[in-house]
Write a protein that holds these residues in place. Structure first.
Motif, mmCIF file in Angstrom:
data_model
loop_
_atom_site.group_PDB
_atom_site.id
_atom_site.type_symbol
_atom_site.label_atom_id
_atom_site.label_comp_id
_atom_site.label_asym_id
_atom_site.label_seq_id
_atom_site.Cartn_x
_atom_site.Cartn_y
_atom_site.Cartn_z
ATOM 1 N N GLU A 55 57.120 56.653 64.707
ATOM 2 C CA GLU A 55 58.423 57.051 64.170
ATOM 3 C C GLU A 55 58.874 56.115 63.046
ATOM 4 N N TYR A 56 58.533 54.827 63.157
ATOM 5 C CA TYR A 56 58.894 53.880 62.101
ATOM 6 C C TYR A 56 57.985 54.063 60.885
ATOM 7 N N ASN A 138 55.412 42.662 60.938
ATOM 8 C CA ASN A 138 56.363 42.592 62.048
ATOM 9 C C ASN A 138 57.548 43.493 61.701
ATOM 10 N N LEU A 139 57.805 44.503 62.512
ATOM 11 C CA LEU A 139 58.830 45.491 62.189
ATOM 12 C C LEU A 139 60.214 44.877 62.008
ATOM 13 N N ALA A 140 60.568 43.962 62.891
ATOM 14 C CA ALA A 140 61.896 43.358 62.802
ATOM 15 C C ALA A 140 62.042 42.570 61.505
ATOM 16 N N ALA A 141 61.057 41.711 61.208
ATOM 17 C CA ALA A 141 61.117 40.925 59.976
ATOM 18 C C ALA A 141 61.187 41.828 58.757
ATOM 19 N N ASP A 142 60.386 42.901 58.773
ATOM 20 C CA ASP A 142 60.369 43.807 57.630
ATOM 21 C C ASP A 142 61.694 44.548 57.475
ATOM 22 N N ALA A 189 70.177 50.669 61.281
ATOM 23 C CA ALA A 189 70.065 51.538 62.453
ATOM 24 C C ALA A 189 68.713 51.374 63.125
ATOM 25 N N ALA A 190 67.662 51.232 62.324
ATOM 26 C CA ALA A 190 66.326 51.026 62.886
ATOM 27 C C ALA A 190 66.262 49.716 63.658
ATOM 28 N N ASP A 196 64.361 43.779 71.057
ATOM 29 C CA ASP A 196 64.665 42.351 70.978
ATOM 30 C C ASP A 196 64.301 41.838 69.586
ATOM 31 N N PRO A 197 65.082 42.194 68.555
ATOM 32 C CA PRO A 197 64.648 41.904 67.182
ATOM 33 C C PRO A 197 64.740 40.443 66.758
ATOM 34 N N VAL A 198 65.554 39.623 67.415
ATOM 35 C CA VAL A 198 65.655 38.209 67.036
ATOM 36 C C VAL A 198 65.494 37.327 68.262
ATOM 37 N N PRO A 199 64.959 36.104 68.099
ATOM 38 C CA PRO A 199 64.385 35.612 66.846
ATOM 39 C C PRO A 199 63.041 36.281 66.564
#
Length: 271
Positions: A55-56, A138-142, A189-190, A196-199
């Motif tokens: 989906e991402y 890394n999805l969160a970093a991106d 929103a993503a 758990d996007p951070v850290p």
């Protein structure tokens, strides 16, 4: 796989061609805040996204492809600002004063290298740099990088909007500014859909961090100062895994370099 249609994603009209503005628009194409950056950033991020996060991948691919259309819009705008002069304006261009304006206000390479058209460069004529692209895997970093990219892109577009009086250019920029608004919001929103996007990376065991400093705001003032009582110096951390604190930078480490090997001839006293 990509398919191309001859229609622009959004109509581009220029009522009064402006070579100087064409040069400024180049920043929105090949500059660090530009559309080449975000198009390639989202596509490379998508290509690195594994199957379990399809989906991402789709989200990134759709937006990256849209940004390719934005490059086309801006390239068309640059070309129209360079070429769509009236006969009277072309006659004026033959005058020395106009030529001096063209060479000082417009990038000479837009004439000499590109025949009055857009180039993959910024407003100073510097080529697009692939190092602008953030695709960490890394999805969160991106996603955080994408919010920043859209924020600076929107800032650039609003500054360009202020720099022109041409109704067509303002209309085009208003469209691009609107898309920047959407893209900032969609990346945020993503991020909210991630557990758990951070850290970043959240999967690294935090017990292996130095527990004295992992939630401490460090003051670098020479003189000791009091905790300023800010949200980043006290209270629960944003990730919910610790408590913020306020500490003074210490001086435990030594900055003296060890002696180099004699074979590199760094010692001026070496015989």
């Amino acid at each position: 796989m990509f398919f191309h249609e001859p229609e622009l994603q959004y109509e581009v009209t220029v009522e009064e061609p402006d070579p100087q503005f064409a040069k400024e628009l180049q920043q929105a194409i090949g500059g660090v805040e530009g559309e080449m950056r975000v198009a390639l950033q989202y596509l490379f991020q998508a290509w690195a996204t594994p199957k379990e996060h399809e989906e991402y991948r789709k989200l990134l691919m759709e937006t990256g492809t849209e940004e390719l259309g934005h490059i086309e819009i801006l390239a068309t705008a640059v070309t129209k600002n360079l070429r769509n002069a009236t006969d009277e304006e072309r006659e004026d261009a033959a005058q020395d004063d106009m030529m001096r304006m063209m060479m000082s206000g417009q990038s000479p390479r837009q004439i000499l290298s590109a025949g009055e058209s857009a180039m993959p460069v910024d407003s100073n004529g510097l080529p697009f740099n692939g190092n602008y692209v953030v695709a960490s895997g890394n999805l969160a970093a991106d996603m955080y990088a994408n919010v920043m990219a859209e924020s600076t892109g929107r800032l650039l577009a609003t500054r360009l909007w202020e720099r022109t009086d041409d109704p067509g250019m303002k209309d085009m920029l208003e469209y691009l500014i609107a898309r920047d608004t959407m893209h900032q919001n969609q990346w945020l929103a993503a991020l909210e859909t991630l557990d758990d996007p951070v850290p970043v990376p959240a999967s690294f065991p935090q017990e292996k961090e130095n527990q004295e400093f992992n939630y401490a705001f460090m003051s670098t003032h020479r003189e000791e100062r009091e905790d300023p009582d800010m949200p980043w110096t006290q209270g629960e951390s944003v990730d919910g895994h610790g408590e913020f604190s306020f500490v003074q930078q210490n001086s435990d480490g030594k900055g003296t370099a060890p002696s180099p090997d004699s074979s590199v001839y760094s010692d001026p006293n070496r015989e």
